[in-house]
Design an enzyme around this catalytic site. Structure first.
Site, mmCIF file in Angstrom:
data_model
loop_
_atom_site.group_PDB
_atom_site.id
_atom_site.type_symbol
_atom_site.label_atom_id
_atom_site.label_comp_id
_atom_site.label_asym_id
_atom_site.label_seq_id
_atom_site.Cartn_x
_atom_site.Cartn_y
_atom_site.Cartn_z
ATOM 1 N N SER A 143 -19.694 53.065 -50.575
ATOM 2 C CA SER A 143 -20.451 52.053 -49.824
ATOM 3 C C SER A 143 -19.998 50.681 -50.298
ATOM 4 C CB SER A 143 -21.952 52.211 -50.115
ATOM 5 O OG SER A 143 -22.666 51.066 -49.675
ATOM 6 N N TYR A 156 -29.484 53.838 -55.621
ATOM 7 C CA TYR A 156 -28.354 54.006 -54.691
ATOM 8 C C TYR A 156 -27.141 53.224 -55.196
ATOM 9 C CZ TYR A 156 -25.892 53.968 -50.153
ATOM 10 O OH TYR A 156 -24.973 54.111 -49.135
HETATM 11 C C1 BGC Z 1 -26.499 51.738 -46.720
HETATM 12 C C2 BGC Z 1 -27.235 51.172 -45.541
HETATM 13 C C3 BGC Z 1 -27.030 49.663 -45.462
HETATM 14 C C4 BGC Z 1 -25.573 49.330 -45.542
HETATM 15 C C5 BGC Z 1 -25.303 47.829 -45.550
HETATM 16 C C6 BGC Z 1 -25.068 51.304 -46.696
HETATM 17 O O1 BGC Z 1 -24.408 51.799 -47.828
HETATM 18 O O2 BGC Z 1 -26.578 53.144 -46.697
HETATM 19 O O3 BGC Z 1 -28.603 51.468 -45.644
HETATM 20 O O4 BGC Z 1 -27.572 49.184 -44.247
HETATM 21 O O5 BGC Z 1 -24.995 49.905 -46.698
HETATM 22 O O6 BGC Z 1 -26.076 47.164 -46.483
#
Ligand code: BGC
Length: 255
Positions: A143, A156
């Site tokens: 991410s 996360y």
């Molecule tokens: C997350 C999302 C978020 C996006 C941008 C992703 O890794 O799972 O919830 O909207 O990042 O911030």
């Protein structure tokens, strides 16, 4: 087709980015092990679509959060598919909570699915590659939050930051085995993980204002990059995080 004859295991392949990747891989000729937490209509549907594209699909079920399950899942995958050429660690979850409200249970769940799963599934895959006497490719769906802070999603972010270092370490350690390891760092992609956000117009507007390309991404936007990283075109790429976020990560403006 550049992935003809290849077999790729994709976790979390029944929905969102994982589903998009599984279908794209099949359209480029790859056979796909569809690894899912639960076998249901969605996993059946993905397998059906892969077969309609002329590729083979094998559904396997398991929770990547535990090492025993990971080992069983991988064993079933190789029993069904034979040789596996690439692993895509895609399964992931997020649980929103202020820092003070994060519970041990939620922390463990997020870290186990997002980090421990890829860690031990990669270990299985590496053993498999060694047995087959050849290299392979590992792609983690990370991410932008492997770098970018995300208030109220600390566990996360911790998991994705860990995934970044897992990738960097393995890229070096596994290079002599001919195994490449890379991360894809999506920004805001329209998937079930942020369904809640999509139902909160104010938050969605604020997010869109941060995305220079002015829209959420689609799973298909990410899938092409995953297919590329599984292909021979990416043979010399390892240890990299490739960001795919419409410009979100490096966005800055004074007005
Ligand atoms: C997350 C999302 C978020 C996006 C941008 C992703 O890794 O799972 O919830 O909207 O990042 O911030």
């Amino acid at each position: 087709m550049r992935l003809q004859g290849k077999t790729v295991l994709v976790t979390g392949a029944a929905s969102g980015i994982g589903r998009g990747i599984a279908l794209r891989l099949a359209s480029e000729g790859a056979n796909v092990v569809v690894a899912v937490h639960r076998l249901d209509e969605r996993s059946e549907q993905v397998c059906k679509q892969i077969r309609e594209a002329g590729a083979q699909a094998w559904p396997v079920q398991g929770d990547v959060a535990g090492v025993g399950e990971v080992e069983r899942l991988f064993r079933e995958a190789t029993a069904a598919a034979g040789s596996i050429d690439a692993l895509i660690n895609n399964a992931g979850i997020e649980i929103r909570a202020t820092f003070g409200e994060v519970t041990e249970e939620d922390y463990d769940r997020v870290l186990n699915v997002n980090l421990k799963g890829p860690f031990f599934l990669s270990q299985q895959f590496v053993q498999h590659c060694r047995q087959q006497g050849r290299g392979g490719k590992i792609v983690n769906i990370s991410s932008v939050h492997e770098d970018l802070p995300f208030p109220n999603f600390t566990s996360y972010c911790v998991s994705k930051g860990g995934l970044r270092m897992l990738m960097r370490n393995l890229a070096i350690e596994l290079a002599p085995l001919g195994i490449t390891v890379n991360n894809i760092a999506p920004g805001a992609i329209q998937t079930p993980i942020n369904k809640g956000l999509q139902q909160r117009p104010d938050q969605l507007r604020a997010l869109l204002a941060n995305i220079p390309l002015g829209r959420l991404g689609e799973p298909g936007d990410v899938a092409g990059l995953a297919a590329f990283l599984c292909s021979a075109d990416a043979d010399y790429i390892t240890g990299a995080t490739l960001v795919i976020d419409g410009g979100l990560l490096w966005n800055y403006a004074e007005q």
